[in-house]
Design a protein around this motif. Sequence first.
Motif, PDB file in Angstrom:
ATOM      1  N   LEU A   2       0.839  -1.196   0.000  1.00  0.00           N
ATOM      2  CA  LEU A   2       0.000   0.000   0.000  1.00  0.00           C
ATOM      3  C   LEU A   2       0.876   1.248   0.000  1.00  0.00           C
ATOM      4  CD1 LEU A   2      -2.631  -0.953   2.753  1.00  0.00           C
ATOM      5  CD2 LEU A   2      -2.882  -1.187   0.270  1.00  0.00           C
ATOM      6  N   PHE A   3       0.395   2.303  -0.644  1.00  0.00           N
ATOM      7  CA  PHE A   3       1.061   3.608  -0.559  1.00  0.00           C
ATOM      8  C   PHE A   3      -0.010   4.691  -0.616  1.00  0.00           C
ATOM      9  CE2 PHE A   3       0.578   2.807  -5.043  1.00  0.00           C
ATOM     10  CZ  PHE A   3       0.421   4.044  -5.652  1.00  0.00           C
ATOM     11  N   ASN A   4       0.291   5.825   0.023  1.00  0.00           N
ATOM     12  CA  ASN A   4      -0.700   6.915   0.043  1.00  0.00           C
ATOM     13  C   ASN A   4      -0.120   8.255  -0.399  1.00  0.00           C
ATOM     14  OD1 ASN A   4       0.818   7.614   2.253  1.00  0.00           O
ATOM     15  ND2 ASN A   4      -0.824   7.436   3.751  1.00  0.00           N
ATOM     16  N   GLY A   5       1.155   8.276  -0.778  1.00  0.00           N
ATOM     17  CA  GLY A   5       1.763   9.501  -1.281  1.00  0.00           C
ATOM     18  C   GLY A   5       2.118  10.519  -0.221  1.00  0.00           C
TER      19      GLY A   5
ATOM     20  N   ALA B  92       2.910  10.050 -18.647  1.00  0.00           N
ATOM     21  CA  ALA B  92       3.490  11.121 -17.840  1.00  0.00           C
ATOM     22  C   ALA B  92       3.610  10.691 -16.379  1.00  0.00           C
ATOM     23  CB  ALA B  92       2.646  12.384 -17.958  1.00  0.00           C
ATOM     24  N   ALA B  93       2.590   9.990 -15.869  1.00  0.00           N
ATOM     25  CA  ALA B  93       2.638   9.486 -14.495  1.00  0.00           C
ATOM     26  C   ALA B  93       3.750   8.454 -14.341  1.00  0.00           C
ATOM     27  CB  ALA B  93       1.291   8.889 -14.104  1.00  0.00           C
ATOM     28  N   GLU B  94       3.917   7.590 -15.323  1.00  0.00           N
ATOM     29  CA  GLU B  94       4.990   6.594 -15.266  1.00  0.00           C
ATOM     30  C   GLU B  94       6.359   7.262 -15.236  1.00  0.00           C
ATOM     31  OE1 GLU B  94       4.732   3.637 -18.316  1.00  0.00           O
ATOM     32  OE2 GLU B  94       2.606   3.287 -17.980  1.00  0.00           O
ATOM     33  N   LEU B  95       6.509   8.359 -15.962  1.00  0.00           N
ATOM     34  CA  LEU B  95       7.793   9.054 -16.021  1.00  0.00           C
ATOM     35  C   LEU B  95       8.081   9.850 -14.755  1.00  0.00           C
ATOM     36  CD1 LEU B  95       7.700  10.285 -19.723  1.00  0.00           C
ATOM     37  CD2 LEU B  95       9.328   8.647 -18.755  1.00  0.00           C
ATOM     38  N   GLY B  96       7.048  10.157 -13.965  1.00  0.00           N
ATOM     39  CA  GLY B  96       7.264  10.834 -12.691  1.00  0.00           C
ATOM     40  C   GLY B  96       6.859  12.288 -12.660  1.00  0.00           C
ATOM     41  N   VAL B  97       5.927  12.703 -13.523  1.00  0.00           N
ATOM     42  CA  VAL B  97       5.465  14.087 -13.501  1.00  0.00           C
ATOM     43  C   VAL B  97       4.788  14.394 -12.167  1.00  0.00           C
ATOM     44  CG1 VAL B  97       3.133  13.705 -14.426  1.00  0.00           C
ATOM     45  CG2 VAL B  97       4.359  15.810 -14.988  1.00  0.00           C
ATOM     46  N   THR B  98       4.897  15.642 -11.709  1.00  0.00           N
ATOM     47  CA  THR B  98       4.319  16.035 -10.428  1.00  0.00           C
ATOM     48  C   THR B  98       2.852  16.408 -10.550  1.00  0.00           C
ATOM     49  OG1 THR B  98       6.468  16.817  -9.639  1.00  0.00           O
ATOM     50  CG2 THR B  98       4.527  17.677  -8.509  1.00  0.00           C
ATOM     51  N   SER B  99       2.503  17.114 -11.623  1.00  0.00           N
ATOM     52  CA  SER B  99       1.111  17.488 -11.833  1.00  0.00           C
ATOM     53  C   SER B  99       0.853  17.675 -13.320  1.00  0.00           C
ATOM     54  CB  SER B  99       0.755  18.769 -11.064  1.00  0.00           C
ATOM     55  OG  SER B  99       1.377  19.901 -11.655  1.00  0.00           O
ATOM     56  N   ILE B 100      -0.432  17.616 -13.682  1.00  0.00           N
ATOM     57  CA  ILE B 100      -0.848  17.789 -15.072  1.00  0.00           C
ATOM     58  C   ILE B 100      -1.997  18.793 -15.102  1.00  0.00           C
ATOM     59  CG2 ILE B 100      -1.783  16.663 -17.129  1.00  0.00           C
ATOM     60  CD1 ILE B 100      -0.582  14.028 -16.056  1.00  0.00           C
TER      61      ILE B 100
ATOM     62  N   GLN C 140      -7.486  11.315 -13.354  1.00  0.00           N
ATOM     63  CA  GLN C 140      -6.842  11.081 -12.064  1.00  0.00           C
ATOM     64  C   GLN C 140      -6.765   9.584 -11.773  1.00  0.00           C
ATOM     65  OE1 GLN C 140      -5.651  13.836  -9.729  1.00  0.00           O
ATOM     66  NE2 GLN C 140      -4.470  11.938  -9.555  1.00  0.00           N
ATOM     67  N   SER C 141      -7.803   8.841 -12.134  1.00  0.00           N
ATOM     68  CA  SER C 141      -7.784   7.385 -11.955  1.00  0.00           C
ATOM     69  C   SER C 141      -6.723   6.734 -12.840  1.00  0.00           C
ATOM     70  CB  SER C 141      -9.161   6.799 -12.283  1.00  0.00           C
ATOM     71  OG  SER C 141     -10.148   7.272 -11.393  1.00  0.00           O
ATOM     72  N   VAL C 142      -6.557   7.255 -14.039  1.00  0.00           N
ATOM     73  CA  VAL C 142      -5.502   6.748 -14.933  1.00  0.00           C
ATOM     74  C   VAL C 142      -4.131   6.962 -14.305  1.00  0.00           C
ATOM     75  CG1 VAL C 142      -4.360   7.096 -17.169  1.00  0.00           C
ATOM     76  CG2 VAL C 142      -6.859   7.040 -17.043  1.00  0.00           C
ATOM     77  N   ALA C 143      -3.913   8.134 -13.696  1.00  0.00           N
ATOM     78  CA  ALA C 143      -2.637   8.431 -13.043  1.00  0.00           C
ATOM     79  C   ALA C 143      -2.389   7.502 -11.854  1.00  0.00           C
ATOM     80  CB  ALA C 143      -2.600   9.891 -12.596  1.00  0.00           C
ATOM     81  N   VAL C 144      -3.430   7.227 -11.087  1.00  0.00           N
ATOM     82  CA  VAL C 144      -3.309   6.311  -9.951  1.00  0.00           C
ATOM     83  C   VAL C 144      -2.899   4.924 -10.426  1.00  0.00           C
ATOM     84  CG1 VAL C 144      -4.626   5.046  -8.198  1.00  0.00           C
ATOM     85  CG2 VAL C 144      -4.876   7.528  -8.399  1.00  0.00           C
ATOM     86  N   ALA C 145      -3.584   4.406 -11.440  1.00  0.00           N
ATOM     87  CA  ALA C 145      -3.278   3.070 -11.955  1.00  0.00           C
ATOM     88  C   ALA C 145      -1.850   3.000 -12.488  1.00  0.00           C
ATOM     89  CB  ALA C 145      -4.271   2.695 -13.055  1.00  0.00           C
ATOM     90  N   ALA C 146      -1.390   4.070 -13.120  1.00  0.00           N
ATOM     91  CA  ALA C 146      -0.022   4.086 -13.648  1.00  0.00           C
ATOM     92  C   ALA C 146       0.996   4.014 -12.518  1.00  0.00           C
ATOM     93  CB  ALA C 146       0.195   5.345 -14.483  1.00  0.00           C
TER      94      ALA C 146
ATOM     95  N   GLN D  91       4.159   8.689  -5.295  1.00  0.00           N
ATOM     96  CA  GLN D  91       3.460   9.964  -5.246  1.00  0.00           C
ATOM     97  C   GLN D  91       2.654  10.123  -6.531  1.00  0.00           C
ATOM     98  OE1 GLN D  91       6.810  12.671  -4.143  1.00  0.00           O
ATOM     99  NE2 GLN D  91       5.578  13.093  -2.328  1.00  0.00           N
ATOM    100  N   VAL D  92       1.346  10.152  -6.406  1.00  0.00           N
ATOM    101  CA  VAL D  92       0.470  10.231  -7.566  1.00  0.00           C
ATOM    102  C   VAL D  92       0.397  11.675  -8.051  1.00  0.00           C
ATOM    103  CG1 VAL D  92      -1.878   9.881  -8.415  1.00  0.00           C
ATOM    104  CG2 VAL D  92      -0.900   8.287  -6.753  1.00  0.00           C
ATOM    105  N   PRO D  93       0.643  11.933  -9.339  1.00  0.00           N
ATOM    106  CA  PRO D  93       0.525  13.302  -9.838  1.00  0.00           C
ATOM    107  C   PRO D  93      -0.913  13.806  -9.741  1.00  0.00           C
ATOM    108  CG  PRO D  93       0.809  11.753 -11.651  1.00  0.00           C
ATOM    109  CD  PRO D  93       1.047  10.990 -10.396  1.00  0.00           C
TER     110      PRO D  93
END
Length: 257
Positions: free
Chosen positions: A39-42, A102-110, A135-141, A149-151
């Motif tokens: 589990l992680f919560n960022g 972008a989430a996989e690469l480590g972006v902070t926000s979109i 946002q759900s796509v970013a979480v899954a990535a 840390q989820v963007p």
Amino acid sequence: MPRFYCPAPLASGAVLDLPEGPARHVQVLRLQPGDAITLFNGQADAQGQVGEWAAQVTHMGRSSVQVQVGEWTATQREARYNVHLAVGMPANERMDWLVEKAAELGVTSIQPLMTERSVLRLSGERASKKQSHWQSVAVAACEQCGGNQVPVVHEVMNLAQWLKNRAATTKSPPHPTLDVLLSLRAPIQSLREQFNPAQEDSLAPGAHIHFLSGPEGGLSAAEEDAALAAGFQPTTLGPRVLRAETAALAVLATLLI
């Protein structure tokens, strides 16, 4: 081991019911009591470290999943810089793909933007639903790639309003920042010439980079002028003209990897 984003306070030894999203995912995977998960919560600890928790499924209900949280491990997989992507939304499924990568690469926000040449136009409830979906796509990535840390995917905004808001909030930025505009204008420096982490005067780790990129067809001349007036520095990826989503990801890969 399956990883799940759990946007709730976590502590070693705690027994908790997973939120609806991760609970549904656990059930889809047909996990059983005794199975181990991560589990992680960022959220960062008092020292500013982020990490993840070992956990074990303790109960499977019809629509609920209970877990016991185990040991926390500081796990740093985040990028050297905080890169914030502001992008003219590409059409069809390309925005989904862009958010995922972008989430996989480590972006902070979109920041999804509507511009003069945007094909995708969103407002009201439809815009809110798209934001939630992305946002759900970013979480899954992040669950897949190991990011802790989820963007944040911001609400859809038009470019002029976004630039106006930034002008009001960035007069005295709390962190070192660099504002970059991807442009087809010439002659300008390439991104590699302009940004080199090996240079002594390069930004320090943890600095914030705001990167603005257009949709299909790019930003209009007037929009580029407005961004330049707001302090953005123009840059290029070279002589080839890339698709909107490809260009954004090429910049992110250069800045983050």
